[in-house]
Design a protein around this motif. Structure first.
Motif, PDB file in Angstrom:
ATOM      1  N   ILE A 111      37.709  43.818  43.165  1.00 58.32           N
ATOM      2  CA  ILE A 111      39.241  43.479  43.093  1.00 58.32           C
ATOM      3  C   ILE A 111      39.997  43.872  44.428  1.00 58.32           C
ATOM      4  CG2 ILE A 111      41.212  43.544  41.632  1.00 58.32           C
ATOM      5  CD1 ILE A 111      39.200  44.610  39.308  1.00 58.32           C
ATOM      6  N   GLN A 112      40.700  42.887  44.846  1.00 56.13           N
ATOM      7  CA  GLN A 112      41.506  42.999  45.952  1.00 56.13           C
ATOM      8  C   GLN A 112      42.953  43.258  45.560  1.00 56.13           C
ATOM      9  OE1 GLN A 112      40.764  39.851  48.853  1.00 56.13           O
ATOM     10  NE2 GLN A 112      38.559  40.052  48.735  1.00 56.13           N
ATOM     11  N   CYS A 113      43.767  43.971  46.212  1.00 54.79           N
ATOM     12  CA  CYS A 113      45.034  44.282  45.909  1.00 54.79           C
ATOM     13  C   CYS A 113      45.918  44.318  47.345  1.00 54.79           C
ATOM     14  CB  CYS A 113      45.436  45.721  45.353  1.00 54.79           C
ATOM     15  SG  CYS A 113      46.984  46.067  45.204  1.00 54.79           S
ATOM     16  N   GLN A 114      46.826  43.421  47.655  1.00 51.45           N
ATOM     17  CA  GLN A 114      47.578  43.133  48.689  1.00 51.45           C
ATOM     18  C   GLN A 114      48.888  43.470  48.655  1.00 51.45           C
ATOM     19  OE1 GLN A 114      46.255  41.907  51.994  1.00 51.45           O
ATOM     20  NE2 GLN A 114      48.192  42.612  52.570  1.00 51.45           N
ATOM     21  N   VAL A 115      49.671  44.242  49.574  1.00 53.78           N
ATOM     22  CA  VAL A 115      51.114  44.474  49.271  1.00 53.78           C
ATOM     23  C   VAL A 115      51.730  44.005  50.282  1.00 53.78           C
ATOM     24  CG1 VAL A 115      52.716  46.362  48.665  1.00 53.78           C
ATOM     25  CG2 VAL A 115      50.523  46.656  48.337  1.00 53.78           C
ATOM     26  N   ASP A 116      52.990  43.567  50.010  1.00 50.36           N
ATOM     27  CA  ASP A 116      54.077  42.833  50.964  1.00 50.36           C
ATOM     28  C   ASP A 116      54.688  43.869  51.994  1.00 50.36           C
ATOM     29  OD1 ASP A 116      57.244  42.008  49.500  1.00 50.36           O
ATOM     30  OD2 ASP A 116      55.740  43.747  49.400  1.00 50.36           O
ATOM     31  N   SER A 117      54.516  44.977  51.660  1.00 46.53           N
ATOM     32  CA  SER A 117      55.003  46.159  52.756  1.00 46.53           C
ATOM     33  C   SER A 117      54.087  47.342  52.871  1.00 46.53           C
ATOM     34  CB  SER A 117      56.398  46.623  52.150  1.00 46.53           C
ATOM     35  OG  SER A 117      56.167  47.253  50.963  1.00 46.53           O
ATOM     36  N   GLN A 118      54.294  48.279  53.955  1.00 38.91           N
ATOM     37  CA  GLN A 118      53.280  49.389  53.878  1.00 38.91           C
ATOM     38  C   GLN A 118      53.666  50.310  53.020  1.00 38.91           C
ATOM     39  OE1 GLN A 118      53.580  50.288  58.467  1.00 38.91           O
ATOM     40  NE2 GLN A 118      52.013  48.933  58.869  1.00 38.91           N
ATOM     41  N   VAL A 119      52.709  50.930  52.437  1.00 37.97           N
ATOM     42  CA  VAL A 119      53.102  52.130  51.407  1.00 37.97           C
ATOM     43  C   VAL A 119      51.928  53.119  51.681  1.00 37.97           C
ATOM     44  CG1 VAL A 119      54.005  50.536  49.701  1.00 37.97           C
ATOM     45  CG2 VAL A 119      51.506  50.664  49.591  1.00 37.97           C
ATOM     46  N   THR A 120      52.301  54.210  51.222  1.00 37.02           N
ATOM     47  CA  THR A 120      51.404  55.299  51.425  1.00 37.02           C
ATOM     48  C   THR A 120      50.317  55.380  50.100  1.00 37.02           C
ATOM     49  OG1 THR A 120      52.871  56.456  52.814  1.00 37.02           O
ATOM     50  CG2 THR A 120      51.136  57.838  51.899  1.00 37.02           C
ATOM     51  N   MET A 121      51.142  55.461  49.023  1.00 35.95           N
ATOM     52  CA  MET A 121      50.409  55.717  47.703  1.00 35.95           C
ATOM     53  C   MET A 121      50.234  54.327  47.005  1.00 35.95           C
ATOM     54  SD  MET A 121      50.747  59.127  47.421  1.00 35.95           S
ATOM     55  CE  MET A 121      50.694  59.622  45.690  1.00 35.95           C
ATOM     56  N   MET A 122      48.986  54.199  46.746  1.00 28.39           N
ATOM     57  CA  MET A 122      48.301  53.074  45.803  1.00 28.39           C
ATOM     58  C   MET A 122      47.632  53.692  44.917  1.00 28.39           C
ATOM     59  SD  MET A 122      47.488  49.880  48.757  1.00 28.39           S
ATOM     60  CE  MET A 122      47.435  48.756  47.325  1.00 28.39           C
ATOM     61  N   PHE A 123      47.596  53.074  43.600  1.00 28.81           N
ATOM     62  CA  PHE A 123      46.996  53.474  42.332  1.00 28.81           C
ATOM     63  C   PHE A 123      46.233  52.187  41.782  1.00 28.81           C
ATOM     64  CE2 PHE A 123      49.566  57.409  42.290  1.00 28.81           C
ATOM     65  CZ  PHE A 123      50.693  56.998  43.252  1.00 28.81           C
ATOM     66  N   TRP A 124      44.988  52.859  40.980  1.00 31.06           N
ATOM     67  CA  TRP A 124      44.413  51.701  40.410  1.00 31.06           C
ATOM     68  C   TRP A 124      44.447  52.120  38.697  1.00 31.06           C
ATOM     69  CZ3 TRP A 124      42.996  46.994  41.665  1.00 31.06           C
ATOM     70  CH2 TRP A 124      42.841  46.763  43.229  1.00 31.06           C
ATOM     71  N   TYR A 125      44.626  51.337  37.947  1.00 30.11           N
ATOM     72  CA  TYR A 125      44.597  51.623  36.711  1.00 30.11           C
ATOM     73  C   TYR A 125      43.815  50.434  35.795  1.00 30.11           C
ATOM     74  CZ  TYR A 125      49.038  54.311  37.213  1.00 30.11           C
ATOM     75  OH  TYR A 125      50.112  55.460  37.367  1.00 30.11           O
ATOM     76  N   ARG A 126      43.382  51.007  34.626  1.00 30.44           N
ATOM     77  CA  ARG A 126      42.741  50.102  33.601  1.00 30.44           C
ATOM     78  C   ARG A 126      43.636  50.039  32.300  1.00 30.44           C
ATOM     79  NH1 ARG A 126      36.920  52.129  31.703  1.00 30.44           N
ATOM     80  NH2 ARG A 126      38.272  53.533  30.657  1.00 30.44           N
ATOM     81  N   GLN A 127      43.723  48.706  31.870  1.00 33.33           N
ATOM     82  CA  GLN A 127      44.543  48.562  30.505  1.00 33.33           C
ATOM     83  C   GLN A 127      43.449  48.087  29.537  1.00 33.33           C
ATOM     84  OE1 GLN A 127      48.060  46.268  30.463  1.00 33.33           O
ATOM     85  NE2 GLN A 127      48.956  47.561  28.788  1.00 33.33           N
ATOM     86  N   GLN A 128      42.965  48.583  28.607  1.00 33.44           N
ATOM     87  CA  GLN A 128      41.957  48.260  27.707  1.00 33.44           C
ATOM     88  C   GLN A 128      42.677  47.402  26.589  1.00 33.44           C
ATOM     89  OE1 GLN A 128      39.677  51.839  27.053  1.00 33.44           O
ATOM     90  NE2 GLN A 128      37.854  50.808  28.036  1.00 33.44           N
ATOM     91  N   PRO A 129      42.020  46.260  25.844  1.00 29.83           N
ATOM     92  CA  PRO A 129      42.714  45.603  24.798  1.00 29.83           C
ATOM     93  C   PRO A 129      43.609  46.472  24.023  1.00 29.83           C
ATOM     94  CG  PRO A 129      40.530  44.832  25.317  1.00 29.83           C
ATOM     95  CD  PRO A 129      40.623  46.203  26.047  1.00 29.83           C
ATOM     96  N   GLY A 130      44.771  46.225  23.742  1.00 27.11           N
ATOM     97  CA  GLY A 130      45.682  46.908  22.966  1.00 27.11           C
ATOM     98  C   GLY A 130      46.002  48.477  23.123  1.00 27.11           C
TER      99      GLY A 130
END
Lengths: 112, 116
Positions: free
Chosen positions: B21-40
């Motif tokens: 999975i790719q994640c692109q941001v429109d500005s420079q950021v230091t902190m990036m996080f990845w989350y999971r949201q399971q059904p419900g």
């Protein structure tokens, strides 16, 4: 262990019927409290950050308040377009930075 | 604020394969996080990805299963490896930015993964 509890799990209101959502927390060290709105099939939309007890923030029909143990999201005269799941998250220290711990959310339905 | 895009928006994968999975941001950021949201369910932090350092994983998540790259200040990838049906979930990228006197954390639209 850091915990966030939101109540009620689900809330049905008539258009114009004001109410409040609750977010209570037990954390080792609160850096901030975040509120989000999430529509089905979309990512959470940032609403507010609160940092200290007594702080309040407003946006349109929404007002968020913070105490030492809980936060409230007050919805004044809601409209059907306010229907969504509202998520609360606490920001807590983690190593040299912070992380968000989320509650399970309150699903709000506003009927016309 | 920050505008975040994710690719793909959804995918159906067979068990045993991997999805990046790719994640692109429109500005420079230091902190990036990845989350999971399971059904419900609500959101669970997988890992924190800072540019120039190894990702920091939460309890229950390991690098072999969820390798992350952070090559620059606007981009990150999350790979979900050796897929099983239990990995079916929404995966969300998030960034922290300094707003008007407060820190704000913004989320991408999510990637819906279904494993068959």
């Amino acid at each position: 262990e850091d915990q966030v509890t939101q109540s009620p799990e689900a809330l049905r209101l008539q258009e114009g019927e004001s109410s409040s959502l609750n977010c209570s927390y037990t954390v080792s060290g609160l850096r901030g409290l975040f509120w989000y709105r999430q529509d089905p099939g979309k990512g959470p939309e940032f609403l507010f950050t609160l940092y200290s007890a007594g702080e309040e923030k407003e946006k349109e029909r929404l007002k968020a308040t913070l105490t030492k143990k809980e936060s409230f999201l007050h919805i004044t005269a809601p409209k059907p377009e306010d229907s969504a799941t509202y998520l609360c998250a606490v920001q807590v220290p983690q190593g040299g930075s912070e992380k968000l711990v989320f509650g399970k959310g309150t699903k709000l339905t506003v009927n016309p | 604020s920050a505008v975040i895009s994710q690719k793909p928006s959804r995918d159906i994968c067979q068990r045993g394969t991997s999805l990046t999975i790719q994640c692109q941001v429109d500005s420079q950021v230091t902190m990036m996080f990845w989350y999971r949201q399971q059904p419900g369910q609500s959101l669970t932090l997988i890992a924190t990805a800072n540019q120039g350092s190894e990702a920091t994983y939460e309890s229950g998540f390991v690098i072999d299963k969820f390798p992350i790259s952070r090559p620059n200040l606007t981009f990150s990838t999350l790979t979900v490896s050796n897929l099983s049906p239990e990995d079916s979930s929404i995966y969300l990228c998030s960034v922290e930015v300094l707003g008007t006197g407060t820190y704000e954390q913004y989320f991408g639209p999510g990637t819906r993964l279904t494993v068959t």
